[in-house]
Design an enzyme around this catalytic site. Sequence first.
Site, PDB file in Angstrom:
ATOM      1  N   GLY A 223       6.967   3.364  -4.655  1.00  0.00           N
ATOM      2  CA  GLY A 223       8.046   2.792  -3.862  1.00  0.00           C
ATOM      3  C   GLY A 223       8.762   1.741  -4.688  1.00  0.00           C
ATOM      4  O   GLY A 223       8.617   1.681  -5.915  1.00  0.00           O
ATOM      5  N   THR A 224       9.521   0.874  -4.014  1.00  0.00           N
ATOM      6  CA  THR A 224      10.298  -0.146  -4.722  1.00  0.00           C
ATOM      7  C   THR A 224       9.414  -1.169  -5.409  1.00  0.00           C
ATOM      8  O   THR A 224       9.695  -1.595  -6.533  1.00  0.00           O
ATOM      9  CB  THR A 224      11.231  -0.873  -3.724  1.00  0.00           C
ATOM     10  OG1 THR A 224      11.954   0.103  -2.976  1.00  0.00           O
ATOM     11  CG2 THR A 224      12.217  -1.763  -4.467  1.00  0.00           C
ATOM     12  N   PHE A 225       8.331  -1.571  -4.750  1.00  0.00           N
ATOM     13  CA  PHE A 225       7.506  -2.664  -5.271  1.00  0.00           C
ATOM     14  C   PHE A 225       6.083  -2.239  -5.633  1.00  0.00           C
ATOM     15  O   PHE A 225       5.306  -3.059  -6.093  1.00  0.00           O
ATOM     16  CB  PHE A 225       7.429  -3.799  -4.241  1.00  0.00           C
ATOM     17  CG  PHE A 225       8.762  -4.234  -3.741  1.00  0.00           C
ATOM     18  CD1 PHE A 225       9.641  -4.933  -4.568  1.00  0.00           C
ATOM     19  CD2 PHE A 225       9.164  -3.924  -2.457  1.00  0.00           C
ATOM     20  CE1 PHE A 225      10.887  -5.314  -4.107  1.00  0.00           C
ATOM     21  CE2 PHE A 225      10.411  -4.307  -1.991  1.00  0.00           C
ATOM     22  CZ  PHE A 225      11.288  -4.997  -2.820  1.00  0.00           C
TER      23      PHE A 225
ATOM     24  N   ASP B 111       5.137   3.012  13.368  1.00  0.00           N
ATOM     25  CA  ASP B 111       5.793   4.049  12.566  1.00  0.00           C
ATOM     26  C   ASP B 111       4.905   5.293  12.479  1.00  0.00           C
ATOM     27  O   ASP B 111       4.728   5.873  11.403  1.00  0.00           O
ATOM     28  CB  ASP B 111       6.127   3.524  11.172  1.00  0.00           C
ATOM     29  CG  ASP B 111       7.099   4.436  10.418  1.00  0.00           C
ATOM     30  OD1 ASP B 111       7.854   5.182  11.087  1.00  0.00           O
ATOM     31  OD2 ASP B 111       7.101   4.415   9.171  1.00  0.00           O
TER      32      ASP B 111
ATOM     33  N   GLY C 235       2.159   8.424  -5.940  1.00  0.00           N
ATOM     34  CA  GLY C 235       3.429   8.113  -5.280  1.00  0.00           C
ATOM     35  C   GLY C 235       3.898   6.733  -5.674  1.00  0.00           C
ATOM     36  O   GLY C 235       3.157   5.953  -6.276  1.00  0.00           O
TER      37      GLY C 235
ATOM     38  N   ASN D 206       2.744  10.063   8.073  1.00  0.00           N
ATOM     39  CA  ASN D 206       1.828   8.921   7.946  1.00  0.00           C
ATOM     40  C   ASN D 206       0.432   9.241   8.472  1.00  0.00           C
ATOM     41  O   ASN D 206      -0.385   8.346   8.665  1.00  0.00           O
ATOM     42  CB  ASN D 206       2.389   7.697   8.684  1.00  0.00           C
ATOM     43  CG  ASN D 206       3.549   7.072   7.931  1.00  0.00           C
ATOM     44  OD1 ASN D 206       3.707   7.301   6.734  1.00  0.00           O
ATOM     45  ND2 ASN D 206       4.375   6.307   8.621  1.00  0.00           N
TER      46      ASN D 206
ATOM     47  N   VAL E  47       1.169   4.045  -6.391  1.00  0.00           N
ATOM     48  CA  VAL E  47      -0.167   4.426  -5.936  1.00  0.00           C
ATOM     49  C   VAL E  47      -0.754   5.435  -6.916  1.00  0.00           C
ATOM     50  O   VAL E  47      -0.123   6.454  -7.226  1.00  0.00           O
ATOM     51  CB  VAL E  47      -0.135   5.027  -4.514  1.00  0.00           C
ATOM     52  CG1 VAL E  47      -1.547   5.396  -4.066  1.00  0.00           C
ATOM     53  CG2 VAL E  47       0.490   4.046  -3.534  1.00  0.00           C
TER      54      VAL E  47
END
Length: 466
Positions: free
Chosen positions: A33-35, A146, A31, A151, A38
């Site tokens: 994300g922006t920064f 969250d 996976g 999650n 994984v």
Amino acid sequence: MATTTSSSSSNSKKENQVLILGRYEIGKLLGHGTFAKVYLARNIKTNECVAIKVIDKEKILKIGLIAHIKREISILRRVRHPNIVQLYEVMATKAKIYFVMEYVKGGELFNKVAKGRLKEEVARKYFQQLISAVAFCHARGVYHRDLKPENILLDEDGNVKVSDFGLSAISEQIKQDGLFHTFCGTPAYVAPEVLGRKGYDGAKVDLWSCGVILFVLMAGYLPFHDQNVMAMYKKIYKGEFRCPRWFSPELARFLTRLLDTNPERRITIPEIMNNRWFKKGFKHVKFYIEDDKLCSINDDVDDKGVDSSSELSESESEMEIRRKPPSLPRPASLNAFDIISFSRSFDLSGLFEDGEDGGRFISGAPVPKIISKLEEIAKVVSFAVRTKDCRVSLEGSKEGAKGPLTIAAEIFELTPSLRVVEVKKKAGDRVEYEEFYHKELKPGLQNLTLEVDGPVDSSHLPSDTE
């Protein structure tokens, strides 16, 4: 011809394999994300599969996210629990930061629910494990903020693993009014008091989300839902939901307590643990955390979700049969991230909560000699000494302004010929600690060690492999 092609492909594959710091072989992308990205990875020494989160250091420094990364690491180090995805270690190079995490094979709980509602005994088991994890987090001053099925991961044995602490907060962030004020969370799972924007109790917010999750597991759909987000928020704020006919009266009453819009009336962790529906088949989880104390999540948590005793007790029989699970390892040596953090040019020591109450020394002396020296220093000032493996606890006998002074020293291997002695104040007054540190401890260790106040020789550092 086919054999040649296969062999050629195999050789090409080996050449393309990427090693991180000579220890982990990178596999497929799991996976991104922006920064961060994984990856699935393999420890080349143990053959264990792990998940590695690779963070672009330049990007997070540029937009000021370093404090966020520090907090996430601090939180993950606090919450070592069988039902929480574990952070094994953090490493770094000049360009990247690597989180080496437990790899959870079973995927998201969300994927289970997407196929339809679960049987009551299955939903209850997942919920019990979720509450065990959440109770432990709250006892350690950590609030997830969250929680949702996306999650929550499942391991190969079908056990819950809470993940993604990116929006989590710690008790140190609480404002003077005793509440959090950051608006965060996923719309369908957010508590009404968060929508009210007047401050909220992190523990109460997590329990509301747990209530929504339980409803989803049992019903197969959300308790508060609308195509229009604002209309959904209104339903959440008013607490408008209806239990389907297949919910037992016992479960319906339990959910009403969990999804009470008034946080003051909302059910607490101890009350959940004593609830008849919850208790059916519930197994207390016993496990180890950093200080090697056996912990048990049970009624030792008070109404605020805070551990009511500094050390949870265990029976003698439990002491005799206890075993330390392989999922909670204790590092025998410092990793690259620890080493790099010594450098003034990249000072990330705050990630490990080192500050005014601690110091580090480098020594070429063997571990027994360092321990012997610490015991000698303690004897001079009449401190009691407790030693276990490479950890030494120095405990003062005098009641100071904030109780007896207690200092923890831990010895790590930096290279085969170098050790790092990390010293921290664990209890007592800071002024008394500083006096002891500068007048007794530092001079006493001077012959064996050299305090780190500059960059470590770069020859000790692995090269960047990316």
